[in-house]
Write an enzyme that holds these catalytic residues in place. Structure first.
Site, short mmCIF file in Angstrom:
data_model
loop_
_atom_site.label_atom_id
_atom_site.label_comp_id
_atom_site.label_asym_id
_atom_site.label_seq_id
_atom_site.Cartn_x
_atom_site.Cartn_y
_atom_site.Cartn_z
N LYS A 166 0.86 -1.19 0.00
CA LYS A 166 0.00 0.00 0.00
C LYS A 166 0.89 1.24 0.00
CE LYS A 166 -3.98 0.16 2.21
NZ LYS A 166 -5.05 0.13 1.23
N1 PMP Z 1 -7.28 -3.25 -3.18
C1 PMP Z 1 -6.90 -1.99 -2.91
C2 PMP Z 1 -6.26 -1.20 -4.01
C3 PMP Z 1 -7.10 -1.42 -1.65
O1 PMP Z 1 -6.71 -0.16 -1.40
C4 PMP Z 1 -7.74 -2.18 -0.66
C5 PMP Z 1 -8.00 -1.58 0.70
N2 PMP Z 1 -6.93 -1.79 1.56
C6 PMP Z 1 -8.11 -3.50 -0.96
C7 PMP Z 1 -7.86 -4.01 -2.23
C8 PMP Z 1 -8.75 -4.38 0.07
O2 PMP Z 1 -7.78 -4.72 1.05
P1 PMP Z 1 -8.20 -5.05 2.53
O3 PMP Z 1 -9.26 -6.08 2.45
O4 PMP Z 1 -6.94 -5.57 3.14
O5 PMP Z 1 -8.67 -3.79 3.15
#
Ligand code: PMP
Length: 319
Positions: A166
């Protein structure tokens, strides 16, 4: 989508080693992460417990493990272990006297050039910092589902920008896609790779149900393999729903019985329409509804005891 005004940020933040009033937690204009996108972040949720009172963090260790992996990639040294980050987060919730569902945003970032480092873009020779903010946040997508469009912005390849981490700078792609979708009257965008394969939505993973089977693009594709995605795969197994990681293209979504998105922010959100094509009956289907029901219980400690290790209790003293 029903958009609500974002509630006020919690009064206290964790900022560069101390708990400080949010209003005092500033950054210089020269912050390297601001100029070059060299920061990493997480989104973590704390929920009030099903039996009232207690606050529980959901899969906080998994979030901080991913956070530290993202940090390593950008040579950001937080100086903290996962356990310490969890404790700082619990302390932040305590200092804010948190009693409602809250979203937490840890941010690790490149701050300032160290003496002797030439100005310019880079990772080494730059100091690191960690800040954590939080704000009250309940569900923000309508249970009745949302409408998505397919973005004209292509998801970059992981070889170009680390999509599995991220990284703040990488979210320019997500922001452009989300903005384009909203400007066209949709709630969110589904992004494809340069070969037309479905990657993910702007901040969520994508699932499609076909003949009772649940499909989602493989974790090795150009997407962030979400913690909610992993949770959904586990809950589907509990419910006896067959799942598979499978490449999907837009026609797979259009022909699906159900499509839904998963993410820490949006939870499990049914998609009723993709670019003008209704999905299934154009309303949330039984698989999405059942998974959303079990997910809502699980994150508040009311789910299967086998998943209680996903929860971290936060002791809040209320004076
Ligand atoms: N894809 C992206 C690009 C994201 O920003 C997120 C949010 N974190 C997700 C998928 C989903 O990830 P998570 O379930 O870990 O929040």
């Amino acid at each position: 989508m029903t958009t609500r005004a974002r509630p006020a940020i919690a009064a206290m933040a964790y900022h560069q080693g101390a708990f400080v009033p949010f209003a005092e937690a500033g950054l210089p204009l020269t912050t390297q992460a601001l100029q070059y996108g060299t920061g990493v972040f997480e989104g973590i949720r704390a929920h009030t417990c099903a039996d009232g009172g207690k606050l529980v963090l959901f899969r906080v260790r998994d979030h901080y493990e991913r956070f530290l992996r993202s940090c390593r990639l950008l040579r950001i040294e937080t100086g903290h272990t996962v356990d310490e980050l969890v404790e700082i987060t619990c302390e932040l919730l305590r200092r804010n006297g948190t009693t409602a569902d809250t979203y937490l945003r840890p941010l690790g970032y490149k701050l300032a050039l160290l003496p002797g480092t030439r100005p310019g873009v880079g990772l080494s020779g730059v100091s690191d910092a960690l800040s954590i903010t939080g704000f009250p946040m309940g569900a923000y997508t309508p249970p009745g589902g949302i409408r998505c469009t397919v973005s004209s912005w292509v998801r970059p390849r992981s070889a170009a920008i680390p999509i599995h981490a991220k990284v703040t700078g990488g979210y320019v792609n997500n922001a452009l896609a989300a903005d384009e979708a909203r400007a066209a009257g949709y709630d969110d965008a589904i992004l494809l790779d340069d070969r037309g394969r479905v990657c993910e939505a702007s901040t969520a993973n994508v699932f499609a149900a076909r003949s009772g089977r649940l499909l989602t693009p493989p974790a090795t594709a150009d997407l962030l393999p979400g913690i909610t995605r992993d949770t959904v795969l586990a809950l589907a197994a509990d419910l006896g729903i067959e799942t598979a990681e499978h490449e999907l293209d837009v026609s797979d979504l259009r022909c699906a019985d159900e499509v839904f998105l998963t993410g820490t922010g949006i939870g499990i959100t049914p998609v009723n329409e993709v670019s003008g094509h209704p999905i299934g009956a154009g309303e949330p289907g039984p698989i999405a509804r059942s998974l959303a029901h079990h997910y809502a219980r699980t994150i508040r400690g009311g789910g299967d005891v086998r998943h209680h290790h996903w929860l971290t209790s936060v002791r809040i003293d209320q004076g």
